[in-house]
Design a protein around this motif. Structure first.
Motif, PDB file in Angstrom:
ATOM      1  N   LEU A 160       1.161  -0.695   0.408  1.00  0.00           N
ATOM      2  CA  LEU A 160       0.055   0.099  -0.342  1.00  0.00           C
ATOM      3  C   LEU A 160       0.580   0.955  -0.075  1.00  0.00           C
ATOM      4  N   ASP A 161       1.885   1.344   0.506  1.00  0.00           N
ATOM      5  CA  ASP A 161       3.298   2.257   0.478  1.00  0.00           C
ATOM      6  C   ASP A 161       3.272   3.168  -0.438  1.00  0.00           C
ATOM      7  N   ASP A 162       3.974   1.873  -1.597  1.00  0.00           N
ATOM      8  CA  ASP A 162       3.635   2.252  -3.190  1.00  0.00           C
ATOM      9  C   ASP A 162       2.557   3.301  -3.814  1.00  0.00           C
ATOM     10  N   ILE A 163       1.795   2.487  -3.285  1.00  0.00           N
ATOM     11  CA  ILE A 163      -0.058   3.110  -3.857  1.00  0.00           C
ATOM     12  C   ILE A 163      -0.330   4.110  -3.584  1.00  0.00           C
ATOM     13  N   GLU A 164      -0.206   4.207  -2.449  1.00  0.00           N
ATOM     14  CA  GLU A 164       0.134   6.107  -1.293  1.00  0.00           C
ATOM     15  C   GLU A 164       0.947   7.097  -2.069  1.00  0.00           C
ATOM     16  N   GLU A 165       2.123   6.283  -2.215  1.00  0.00           N
ATOM     17  CA  GLU A 165       3.487   7.326  -2.540  1.00  0.00           C
ATOM     18  C   GLU A 165       3.011   7.462  -4.384  1.00  0.00           C
ATOM     19  N   ALA A 166       2.045   7.108  -4.472  1.00  0.00           N
ATOM     20  CA  ALA A 166       2.176   7.278  -6.636  1.00  0.00           C
ATOM     21  C   ALA A 166       0.671   8.032  -6.728  1.00  0.00           C
ATOM     22  N   PHE A 167       0.138   8.217  -5.636  1.00  0.00           N
ATOM     23  CA  PHE A 167      -1.196   9.210  -5.561  1.00  0.00           C
ATOM     24  C   PHE A 167      -0.680  10.511  -4.751  1.00  0.00           C
ATOM     25  N   GLU A 168      -0.167  10.663  -4.195  1.00  0.00           N
ATOM     26  CA  GLU A 168       0.677  11.942  -3.407  1.00  0.00           C
ATOM     27  C   GLU A 168       1.136  12.100  -4.430  1.00  0.00           C
ATOM     28  N   GLY A 169       1.730  12.049  -5.271  1.00  0.00           N
ATOM     29  CA  GLY A 169       2.471  13.035  -6.631  1.00  0.00           C
ATOM     30  C   GLY A 169       3.715  12.604  -6.437  1.00  0.00           C
ATOM     31  N   GLU A 170       4.033  11.724  -5.099  1.00  0.00           N
ATOM     32  CA  GLU A 170       5.840  11.929  -5.054  1.00  0.00           C
ATOM     33  C   GLU A 170       6.859  11.097  -6.297  1.00  0.00           C
ATOM     34  N   ASN A 171       5.956  10.339  -7.284  1.00  0.00           N
ATOM     35  CA  ASN A 171       6.085   9.440  -7.761  1.00  0.00           C
ATOM     36  C   ASN A 171       5.664  10.109  -9.203  1.00  0.00           C
ATOM     37  N   THR A 172       6.571  11.009 -10.146  1.00  0.00           N
ATOM     38  CA  THR A 172       6.603  11.320 -12.004  1.00  0.00           C
ATOM     39  C   THR A 172       5.822  10.585 -13.152  1.00  0.00           C
ATOM     40  N   GLU A 173       5.774   9.513 -12.132  1.00  0.00           N
ATOM     41  CA  GLU A 173       5.717   9.048 -13.127  1.00  0.00           C
ATOM     42  C   GLU A 173       4.399   8.261 -13.416  1.00  0.00           C
ATOM     43  N   THR A 174       3.281   8.820 -12.757  1.00  0.00           N
ATOM     44  CA  THR A 174       2.154   8.815 -12.742  1.00  0.00           C
ATOM     45  C   THR A 174       1.285  10.464 -13.115  1.00  0.00           C
ATOM     46  N   GLU A 175       2.315  10.858 -13.796  1.00  0.00           N
ATOM     47  CA  GLU A 175       2.128  12.837 -13.243  1.00  0.00           C
ATOM     48  C   GLU A 175       0.654  13.084 -14.589  1.00  0.00           C
ATOM     49  N   GLY A 176       0.148  11.771 -15.930  1.00  0.00           N
ATOM     50  CA  GLY A 176      -0.662  11.786 -16.197  1.00  0.00           C
ATOM     51  C   GLY A 176      -1.923  10.879 -15.660  1.00  0.00           C
ATOM     52  N   CYS A 177      -1.820  10.366 -14.737  1.00  0.00           N
ATOM     53  CA  CYS A 177      -2.760   9.721 -14.356  1.00  0.00           C
ATOM     54  C   CYS A 177      -4.414  10.901 -13.213  1.00  0.00           C
ATOM     55  N   SER A 178      -5.291  10.292 -13.560  1.00  0.00           N
ATOM     56  CA  SER A 178      -6.434  10.941 -13.073  1.00  0.00           C
ATOM     57  C   SER A 178      -6.231  11.179 -11.539  1.00  0.00           C
ATOM     58  N   SER A 179      -6.391  12.162 -10.335  1.00  0.00           N
ATOM     59  CA  SER A 179      -6.580  12.511  -9.094  1.00  0.00           C
ATOM     60  C   SER A 179      -8.262  12.106  -8.531  1.00  0.00           C
ATOM     61  N   LEU A 180      -8.773  11.794  -9.749  1.00  0.00           N
ATOM     62  CA  LEU A 180      -9.946  11.440  -9.749  1.00  0.00           C
ATOM     63  C   LEU A 180     -10.454  10.590  -7.992  1.00  0.00           C
ATOM     64  N   MET A 181     -11.353  11.465  -6.548  1.00  0.00           N
ATOM     65  CA  MET A 181     -11.644  10.326  -5.914  1.00  0.00           C
ATOM     66  C   MET A 181     -12.942  10.221  -5.437  1.00  0.00           C
ATOM     67  N   THR A 182     -13.532   8.953  -5.804  1.00  0.00           N
ATOM     68  CA  THR A 182     -15.372   9.161  -5.486  1.00  0.00           C
ATOM     69  C   THR A 182     -15.272   7.468  -4.674  1.00  0.00           C
ATOM     70  N   PRO A 183     -15.944   7.698  -3.819  1.00  0.00           N
ATOM     71  CA  PRO A 183     -16.591   7.065  -2.058  1.00  0.00           C
ATOM     72  C   PRO A 183     -16.701   5.875  -3.144  1.00  0.00           C
ATOM     73  N   ALA A 184     -16.259   4.252  -2.064  1.00  0.00           N
ATOM     74  CA  ALA A 184     -16.498   3.008  -2.389  1.00  0.00           C
ATOM     75  C   ALA A 184     -18.329   3.090  -2.851  1.00  0.00           C
ATOM     76  N   PRO A 185     -18.840   2.297  -3.592  1.00  0.00           N
ATOM     77  CA  PRO A 185     -20.272   1.911  -3.390  1.00  0.00           C
ATOM     78  C   PRO A 185     -21.151   0.874  -1.896  1.00  0.00           C
ATOM     79  N   PRO A 186     -21.800   1.348  -2.422  1.00  0.00           N
ATOM     80  CA  PRO A 186     -22.441   0.243  -0.807  1.00  0.00           C
ATOM     81  C   PRO A 186     -22.944  -1.039  -0.720  1.00  0.00           C
ATOM     82  N   LEU A 187     -21.740  -2.289  -0.157  1.00  0.00           N
ATOM     83  CA  LEU A 187     -22.511  -3.150  -0.494  1.00  0.00           C
ATOM     84  C   LEU A 187     -23.643  -3.651  -0.391  1.00  0.00           C
TER      85      LEU A 187
END
Length: 72
Positions: A45-72
């Motif tokens: 999870l640390d690698d994924i969180e790092e990528a979405f925090e903008g510390e990893n420049t490889e994900t520069e073109g990725c969406s930062s859109l966040m949406t809540p999970a659907p109810p179960l």
């Protein structure tokens, strides 16, 4: 398929993702692959969180859109 069609995006996830197991520091993803499910274990999870925090420049073109999970 248009990317903004929420129902089609949800259908693709429902078809390909069988289950996700979340742990404190990693997760396991099981996807439907041909006749037998494929398990991708110990995804840190640390690698994924790092990528979405903008510390990893490889994900520069990725969406930062966040949406809540659907109810179960």
């Amino acid at each position: 398929m248009p990317f903004d069609d929420f129902n089609k995006r949800r259908a693709i996830i429902n078809i390909f993702v069988q289950s996700i197991y979340l742990y404190d520091d990693h997760f396991t993803l099981i996807i439907n692959a041909s006749k037998k499910p494929l398990s991708i274990d110990n995804i840190p999870l640390d690698d994924i969180e790092e990528a979405f925090e903008g510390e990893n420049t490889e994900t520069e073109g990725c969406s930062s859109l966040m949406t809540p999970a659907p109810p179960l």
